[in-house]
Design an enzyme around this catalytic site. Structure first.
Site, PDB file in Angstrom:
ATOM      1  N   GLU B  51      87.467  47.833  32.535  1.00  0.00           N
ATOM      2  CA  GLU B  51      87.025  48.853  31.578  1.00  0.00           C
ATOM      3  C   GLU B  51      85.523  48.783  31.347  1.00  0.00           C
ATOM      4  OE1 GLU B  51      88.940  51.118  30.741  1.00  0.00           O
ATOM      5  OE2 GLU B  51      90.922  50.266  31.050  1.00  0.00           O
ATOM      6  N   ASN B  55      82.653  51.470  32.527  1.00  0.00           N
ATOM      7  CA  ASN B  55      81.759  52.102  31.546  1.00  0.00           C
ATOM      8  C   ASN B  55      80.297  51.996  31.966  1.00  0.00           C
ATOM      9  OD1 ASN B  55      83.746  52.968  29.842  1.00  0.00           O
ATOM     10  ND2 ASN B  55      83.444  51.386  28.283  1.00  0.00           N
ATOM     11  N   ARG B 110      88.479  61.344  32.089  1.00  0.00           N
ATOM     12  CA  ARG B 110      88.515  60.023  31.476  1.00  0.00           C
ATOM     13  C   ARG B 110      89.548  60.053  30.352  1.00  0.00           C
ATOM     14  NH1 ARG B 110      87.375  57.065  34.844  1.00  0.00           N
ATOM     15  NH2 ARG B 110      87.362  55.455  33.250  1.00  0.00           N
TER      16      ARG B 110
END
Lengths: 117, 151
Positions: B51, B55, B110
Site C-alpha cells: 500500500e 502510494n 483506486r
C-alpha cells in the site's frame, strides 16, 4: 510478474480465476483481460474465483469494484468465491460483501447465478 | 546464535516503478523473517508495504519512474518499525486522504482503502507530509507469534 487470468464461459456467466498476486503492477493487465471478455462475449454475470490468488492489496479491491460497476451497468450480478483467509479479510474490511456474495466454490456460485438467468 | 536485542536495521531505495512493489514486499518479509512471524503477520506486513509503496508511485510521483522510494526497517525486540517515504508531491489534506474510500485518483480505479488498511493491519501508524516535499509513513507491528506459541 506472477499474475495470470483464466476464463471460462458457462452460458451467460463468465468465470474468472485469478492466479498469483493482484497488486497495482498487475492491475492494468487483469483489468484489460476481464473487460475484453466482458465486452466481447455474451456475459451477463461474473464470478471471480480467488482460490489461487496468493496476494491482493487495495489495488486489487479497485479492480474488483470496477468490474462490479461494469457488470451492474449491464444489469448483471457479480459474486466471488473461494477466497483465502487474508484475501477474505481484506474484502470484509472494504465492505465488499455488502454488495456481492461470497460462495465456498465455483459450483455453488454458478448454480446460484444460473438460476437467475 | 543470539538474537540482537539492541536492534537490527536495513534500508533500501529503488525506482518508483510498479514492478518494484513485489520486490519491496519480499525484501521486508525476508528481513522480518528472523522474528518467525505467522503467515498472517507476514501477509499484513506485505500488504502495508504494498500500500505504502504504491502510494509513493501513484500519488507521490504520478507514476514518474525517476522518483525514488525509500524503505527503512528496524527490529527492536519483537517489534518491527517501518518507514516508507518519497520526495514527491506530498498530500494537501491529510485528514481527507485518510478517510476510508476517499481517493484523489478515482479515474485510476483506486479503492481509497490504502490508509485504512495500513491503520488496521499495524499496531502504530503515522503519516507526515509536506506539499511539494514528499510523504513519509511510519508504522510498527509487534510480532507476537513466538511468545504465543512457546509460553
Amino acid at each position: 510478474m506472477n499474475s495470470h487470468v483464466e476464463m471460462e464461459h458457462h452460458r451467460g456467466v463468465l468465470v474468472v480465476r485469478l492466479y498469483g498476486e493482484l497488486d497495482h503492477h498487475a492491475a492494468d493487465y487483469v483489468r484489460m483481460e476481464m473487460d475484453e471478455a466482458i465486452m466481447r462475449g455474451q456475459v451477463e454475470h461474473l464470478i471471480l474465483s480467488l482460490k489461487e490468488l496468493q496476494f491482493m492489496d487495495s489495488s486489487g479491491l479497485g479492480v474488483i469494484l470496477g468490474r462490479y460497476k461494469l457488470i451492474r451497468s449491464k444489469g448483471g450480478k457479480m459474486a466471488v468465491c473461494d477466497a483465502t483467509a487474508p484475501v477474505k479479510r481484506l474484502l470484509e474490511m472494504s465492505g465488499l460483501f455488502k454488495i456481492m456474495s461470497l460462495y465456498d466454490d465455483e459450483s455453488a456460485a454458478l448454480s446460484d447465478l444460473e438460476v437467475a438467468l | 546464535m543470539t538474537k540482537s536485542e539492541a536492534g537490527n536495521f536495513m534500508s533500501v531505495q529503488f525506482a518508483a516503478l510498479s514492478e518494484n512493489e513485489s520486490f519491496a514486499r519480499v525484501v521486508v518479509a525476508a528481513f522480518v523473517s528472523r522474528l518467525d512471524p505467522t503467515m498472517d503477520e507476514l501477509n499484513d506486513l506485505k500488504t502495508v508495504v504494498s500500500e505504502a509503496v504504491t502510494n509513493c508511485i501513484i500519488h507521490g510521483y504520478d507514476s514518474n519512474p525517476e522518483g525514488l522510494v525509500s524503505i527503512s526497517a528496524r527490529i527492536e525486540h519483537e517489534t518491527v518499525h517501518l518507514t516508507i517515504e518519497d520526495q514527491g508531491n506530498g498530500i494537501e489534506d491529510l485528514e481527507l486522504a485518510q478517510q476510508p474510500l476517499y481517493t484523489s485518483k478515482p479515474e485510476l480505479e483506486r479503492s481509497g482503502m490504502g490508509f485504512t488498511i495500513m491503520e488496521n493491519f499495524m499496531d502504530g501508524f503515522e503519516v507526515t507530509s509536506e506539499p511539494g516535499r514528499g510523504t513519509s509513513i511510519s508504522m510498527k507491528k509487534t510480532i507476537v507469534s513466538k511468545k504465543a506459541l512457546y509460553n
